[in-house]
Scaffold this motif. Sequence first.
Motif, PDB file in Angstrom:
ATOM      1  N   ALA A 199       0.804  -1.231   0.000  1.00 53.23           N
ATOM      2  CA  ALA A 199       0.000   0.000   0.000  1.00 53.23           C
ATOM      3  C   ALA A 199       0.836   1.281   0.000  1.00 53.23           C
ATOM      4  O   ALA A 199       0.532   2.213  -0.756  1.00 53.23           O
ATOM      5  N   ASP A 200       1.888   1.326   0.808  1.00 55.91           N
ATOM      6  CA  ASP A 200       2.673   2.578   0.856  1.00 55.91           C
ATOM      7  C   ASP A 200       3.355   2.869  -0.476  1.00 55.91           C
ATOM      8  O   ASP A 200       3.445   4.033  -0.901  1.00 55.91           O
ATOM      9  N   LYS A 201       3.788   1.812  -1.162  1.00 55.12           N
ATOM     10  CA  LYS A 201       4.444   1.998  -2.466  1.00 55.12           C
ATOM     11  C   LYS A 201       3.424   2.368  -3.548  1.00 55.12           C
ATOM     12  O   LYS A 201       3.755   3.065  -4.499  1.00 55.12           O
ATOM     13  N   ILE A 202       2.206   1.917  -3.392  1.00 54.12           N
ATOM     14  CA  ILE A 202       1.162   2.284  -4.369  1.00 54.12           C
ATOM     15  C   ILE A 202       0.926   3.793  -4.304  1.00 54.12           C
ATOM     16  O   ILE A 202       0.816   4.476  -5.325  1.00 54.12           O
ATOM     17  N   LYS A 203       0.917   4.317  -3.072  1.00 53.89           N
ATOM     18  CA  LYS A 203       0.727   5.779  -2.909  1.00 53.89           C
ATOM     19  C   LYS A 203       1.903   6.536  -3.519  1.00 53.89           C
ATOM     20  O   LYS A 203       1.723   7.543  -4.200  1.00 53.89           O
ATOM     21  N   LYS A 204       3.104   6.018  -3.276  1.00 52.16           N
ATOM     22  CA  LYS A 204       4.303   6.662  -3.817  1.00 52.16           C
ATOM     23  C   LYS A 204       4.252   6.654  -5.358  1.00 52.16           C
ATOM     24  O   LYS A 204       4.550   7.660  -6.010  1.00 52.16           O
ATOM     25  N   LEU A 205       3.828   5.525  -5.902  1.00 51.29           N
ATOM     26  CA  LEU A 205       3.736   5.385  -7.361  1.00 51.29           C
ATOM     27  C   LEU A 205       2.735   6.385  -7.946  1.00 51.29           C
ATOM     28  O   LEU A 205       2.961   6.955  -9.022  1.00 51.29           O
ATOM     29  N   ALA A 206       1.656   6.594  -7.223  1.00 45.70           N
ATOM     30  CA  ALA A 206       0.634   7.546  -7.683  1.00 45.70           C
ATOM     31  C   ALA A 206       1.242   8.935  -7.872  1.00 45.70           C
ATOM     32  O   ALA A 206       0.860   9.676  -8.774  1.00 45.70           O
ATOM     33  N   ASP A 207       2.206   9.274  -7.026  1.00 45.30           N
ATOM     34  CA  ASP A 207       2.821  10.606  -7.089  1.00 45.30           C
ATOM     35  C   ASP A 207       3.902  10.734  -8.162  1.00 45.30           C
ATOM     36  O   ASP A 207       4.432  11.816  -8.363  1.00 45.30           O
ATOM     37  N   GLU A 208       4.222   9.628  -8.853  1.00 51.84           N
ATOM     38  CA  GLU A 208       5.264   9.682  -9.892  1.00 51.84           C
ATOM     39  C   GLU A 208       4.751  10.288 -11.195  1.00 51.84           C
ATOM     40  O   GLU A 208       5.540  10.565 -12.099  1.00 51.84           O
ATOM     41  N   ASP A 209       3.423  10.368 -11.331  1.00 52.39           N
ATOM     42  CA  ASP A 209       2.870  10.937 -12.550  1.00 52.39           C
ATOM     43  C   ASP A 209       3.173  10.081 -13.785  1.00 52.39           C
ATOM     44  O   ASP A 209       3.534  10.595 -14.841  1.00 52.39           O
ATOM     45  N   LEU A 210       3.039   8.775 -13.658  1.00 52.49           N
ATOM     46  CA  LEU A 210       3.236   7.877 -14.797  1.00 52.49           C
ATOM     47  C   LEU A 210       1.853   7.527 -15.350  1.00 52.49           C
ATOM     48  O   LEU A 210       0.865   7.559 -14.623  1.00 52.49           O
ATOM     49  N   GLY A 211       1.790   7.144 -16.610  1.00 48.85           N
ATOM     50  CA  GLY A 211       0.486   6.836 -17.218  1.00 48.85           C
ATOM     51  C   GLY A 211       0.153   5.365 -17.211  1.00 48.85           C
ATOM     52  O   GLY A 211      -0.719   4.919 -17.951  1.00 48.85           O
ATOM     53  N   ILE A 212       0.814   4.582 -16.355  1.00 50.14           N
ATOM     54  CA  ILE A 212       0.651   3.125 -16.424  1.00 50.14           C
ATOM     55  C   ILE A 212      -0.634   2.638 -15.729  1.00 50.14           C
ATOM     56  O   ILE A 212      -1.201   3.340 -14.906  1.00 50.14           O
ATOM     57  N   THR A 213      -1.042   1.422 -16.086  1.00 54.51           N
ATOM     58  CA  THR A 213      -2.205   0.793 -15.448  1.00 54.51           C
ATOM     59  C   THR A 213      -1.756   0.032 -14.208  1.00 54.51           C
ATOM     60  O   THR A 213      -0.771  -0.708 -14.252  1.00 54.51           O
ATOM     61  N   LEU A 214      -2.494   0.219 -13.134  1.00 56.42           N
ATOM     62  CA  LEU A 214      -2.193  -0.490 -11.897  1.00 56.42           C
ATOM     63  C   LEU A 214      -3.076  -1.731 -11.802  1.00 56.42           C
ATOM     64  O   LEU A 214      -4.300  -1.640 -11.920  1.00 56.42           O
ATOM     65  N   THR A 215      -2.433  -2.872 -11.611  1.00 56.64           N
ATOM     66  CA  THR A 215      -3.155  -4.134 -11.455  1.00 56.64           C
ATOM     67  C   THR A 215      -2.889  -4.657 -10.046  1.00 56.64           C
ATOM     68  O   THR A 215      -1.743  -4.684  -9.604  1.00 56.64           O
ATOM     69  N   ILE A 216      -3.956  -5.037  -9.370  1.00 57.68           N
ATOM     70  CA  ILE A 216      -3.819  -5.500  -7.988  1.00 57.68           C
ATOM     71  C   ILE A 216      -4.190  -6.980  -7.897  1.00 57.68           C
ATOM     72  O   ILE A 216      -5.271  -7.384  -8.345  1.00 57.68           O
ATOM     73  N   SER A 217      -3.300  -7.772  -7.323  1.00 54.75           N
ATOM     74  CA  SER A 217      -3.624  -9.175  -7.069  1.00 54.75           C
ATOM     75  C   SER A 217      -4.444  -9.221  -5.783  1.00 54.75           C
ATOM     76  O   SER A 217      -3.887  -9.214  -4.690  1.00 54.75           O
ATOM     77  N   LEU A 218      -5.751  -9.261  -5.930  1.00 54.06           N
ATOM     78  CA  LEU A 218      -6.649  -9.151  -4.772  1.00 54.06           C
ATOM     79  C   LEU A 218      -6.864 -10.522  -4.119  1.00 54.06           C
ATOM     80  O   LEU A 218      -6.544 -10.731  -2.964  1.00 54.06           O
ATOM     81  N   HIS A 219      -7.439 -11.426  -4.871  1.00 54.89           N
ATOM     82  CA  HIS A 219      -7.577 -12.849  -4.512  1.00 54.89           C
ATOM     83  C   HIS A 219      -8.445 -13.166  -3.295  1.00 54.89           C
ATOM     84  O   HIS A 219      -8.685 -14.354  -3.021  1.00 54.89           O
ATOM     85  N   ALA A 220      -8.888 -12.187  -2.531  1.00 56.11           N
ATOM     86  CA  ALA A 220      -9.786 -12.469  -1.400  1.00 56.11           C
ATOM     87  C   ALA A 220     -10.464 -11.172  -0.981  1.00 56.11           C
ATOM     88  O   ALA A 220      -9.956 -10.086  -1.296  1.00 56.11           O
ATOM     89  N   THR A 221     -11.587 -11.280  -0.278  1.00 59.66           N
ATOM     90  CA  THR A 221     -12.354 -10.070   0.039  1.00 59.66           C
ATOM     91  C   THR A 221     -12.450  -9.767   1.534  1.00 59.66           C
ATOM     92  O   THR A 221     -13.092  -8.809   1.934  1.00 59.66           O
ATOM     93  N   THR A 222     -11.837 -10.632   2.359  1.00 59.13           N
ATOM     94  CA  THR A 222     -11.742 -10.306   3.791  1.00 59.13           C
ATOM     95  C   THR A 222     -10.280 -10.466   4.211  1.00 59.13           C
ATOM     96  O   THR A 222      -9.539 -11.244   3.585  1.00 59.13           O
ATOM     97  N   ASP A 223      -9.893  -9.746   5.253  1.00 61.13           N
ATOM     98  CA  ASP A 223      -8.501  -9.870   5.720  1.00 61.13           C
ATOM     99  C   ASP A 223      -8.218 -11.296   6.147  1.00 61.13           C
ATOM    100  O   ASP A 223      -7.151 -11.845   5.878  1.00 61.13           O
ATOM    101  N   GLU A 224      -9.203 -11.894   6.794  1.00 58.66           N
ATOM    102  CA  GLU A 224      -9.019 -13.246   7.317  1.00 58.66           C
ATOM    103  C   GLU A 224      -8.720 -14.242   6.186  1.00 58.66           C
ATOM    104  O   GLU A 224      -7.771 -15.017   6.261  1.00 58.66           O
ATOM    105  N   SER A 225      -9.506 -14.201   5.121  1.00 62.52           N
ATOM    106  CA  SER A 225      -9.283 -15.159   4.034  1.00 62.52           C
ATOM    107  C   SER A 225      -8.029 -14.808   3.232  1.00 62.52           C
ATOM    108  O   SER A 225      -7.308 -15.687   2.777  1.00 62.52           O
ATOM    109  N   ARG A 226      -7.749 -13.529   3.114  1.00 66.23           N
ATOM    110  CA  ARG A 226      -6.550 -13.122   2.349  1.00 66.23           C
ATOM    111  C   ARG A 226      -5.276 -13.594   3.062  1.00 66.23           C
ATOM    112  O   ARG A 226      -4.328 -14.043   2.429  1.00 66.23           O
ATOM    113  N   LYS A 227      -5.300 -13.512   4.391  1.00 62.87           N
ATOM    114  CA  LYS A 227      -4.120 -13.944   5.167  1.00 62.87           C
ATOM    115  C   LYS A 227      -3.831 -15.430   4.987  1.00 62.87           C
ATOM    116  O   LYS A 227      -2.701 -15.867   5.154  1.00 62.87           O
TER     117      LYS A 227
END
Length: 349
Positions: A199-227
């Motif tokens: 998460a902290d690097k995603i915020k930093k990346l947002a401030d770089e002003d690049l035009g790239i697409t961000l893809t997130i490996s989500l894979h779960a919808t609760t913290d418990e299952s993601r862990k």
Amino acid sequence: MKIIHDLSLTELKRELEEIIEKMPRFRAGQIFNWMSDYATFDEMTNIPNELRQTLKEHYIDEPVKIAKELISKDGTRKFLLELSDGNAVEGVLMEYKYGNTICISTQCGCRMGCSFCATGIDGLARNLTAGEMLGEVLAINKHIGGTKADRKITNIVLMGCGEPLDNYDNVVKFIKLISDKEGFNLSQRNISLSTCGLADKIKKLADEDLGITLTISLHATTDESRKKIMKVANAYNLKELFFAIKYYFEKTKRRIVFEYIELDMNTNKDDAIRIKELCKGLSYHMNLIPINSTPHSVEENPALKPASKQKSSEFWENLKELGISATTRRTLGSDISGACGQLRRSSKN
Ligand code: SAH
Ligand code: SF4
């Protein structure tokens, strides 16, 4: 020895001026031009022989070599790419109607330890430099008959071995180098970066002003299952992750793409509802991925049980009913060690 592709044109000019006395200013530009064709120093025919010898003494001209190529029945081509210190990573070439997409690696191994992924088994060997990532693209472009002037590679996804945001500075430098107007000049809009969610690097990346697409490996919808499947969920919970994603979206207005492995535990109706909740305010797309073979068995980790065909099609229906854009990704090249990290591992055994 240094990798010449690690240098921007400005850096190359500065270094050559230090190494070589009274070098004409236009030489650095000529060399930089050749580099985007992935020409070796010997192939740089308009550079005087003496200068080529000096370059050879100081720099590596082929940071990445194609050690092996596997071609799948569906046309996907997978490459084992050897680095100058003998380490190896993977690259995948996918041909589509609109162009050629290449999937490249950002690290040798990975220290994120997702339980479904072969890349992470042995941890991280080392980061790739920006020039090595550039070398992956340029080596494959040259291999399929492309040059700088006639690019065969049209799209890049940072989705091979490694976690791009765990090698932040080199990855950002690579994106700037590959999109440099004086260099390969590939539009940043044609580049996607996939992350397990630092998460902290995603915020930093947002401030770089690049035009790239961000893809997130989500894979779960609760913290418990993601862990249960991703160690990174212990470092950043979903609230922090989505705060960062929304910041990226606000800054860039680029549609977010989510990768979502279809597991028995994460394809319930409640999951579809939670996705809608989590993504409120975002423009986004869900990429549903049938799980490829994993290093851990379902007996070892029951959370890895794949969703049945019926369950995954019901899940897709649920998403559709909620107005969520979703597609199931074709499993490309599953007959050629399709999953990330498998080819590299088999080459080591
Ligand atoms: N580290 C980054 C990018 C490399 S992994 C990330 O995690 O996003 C590229 C993608 O392959 C990720 O979406 C990852 O979750 C997925 N992946 C890894 N192992 C897989 C498997 N066995 N089956 C299906 N997808 C897998
Ligand atoms: Fe690393 Fe991505 Fe594999 Fe997770 S899925 S171990 S972050 S390469």
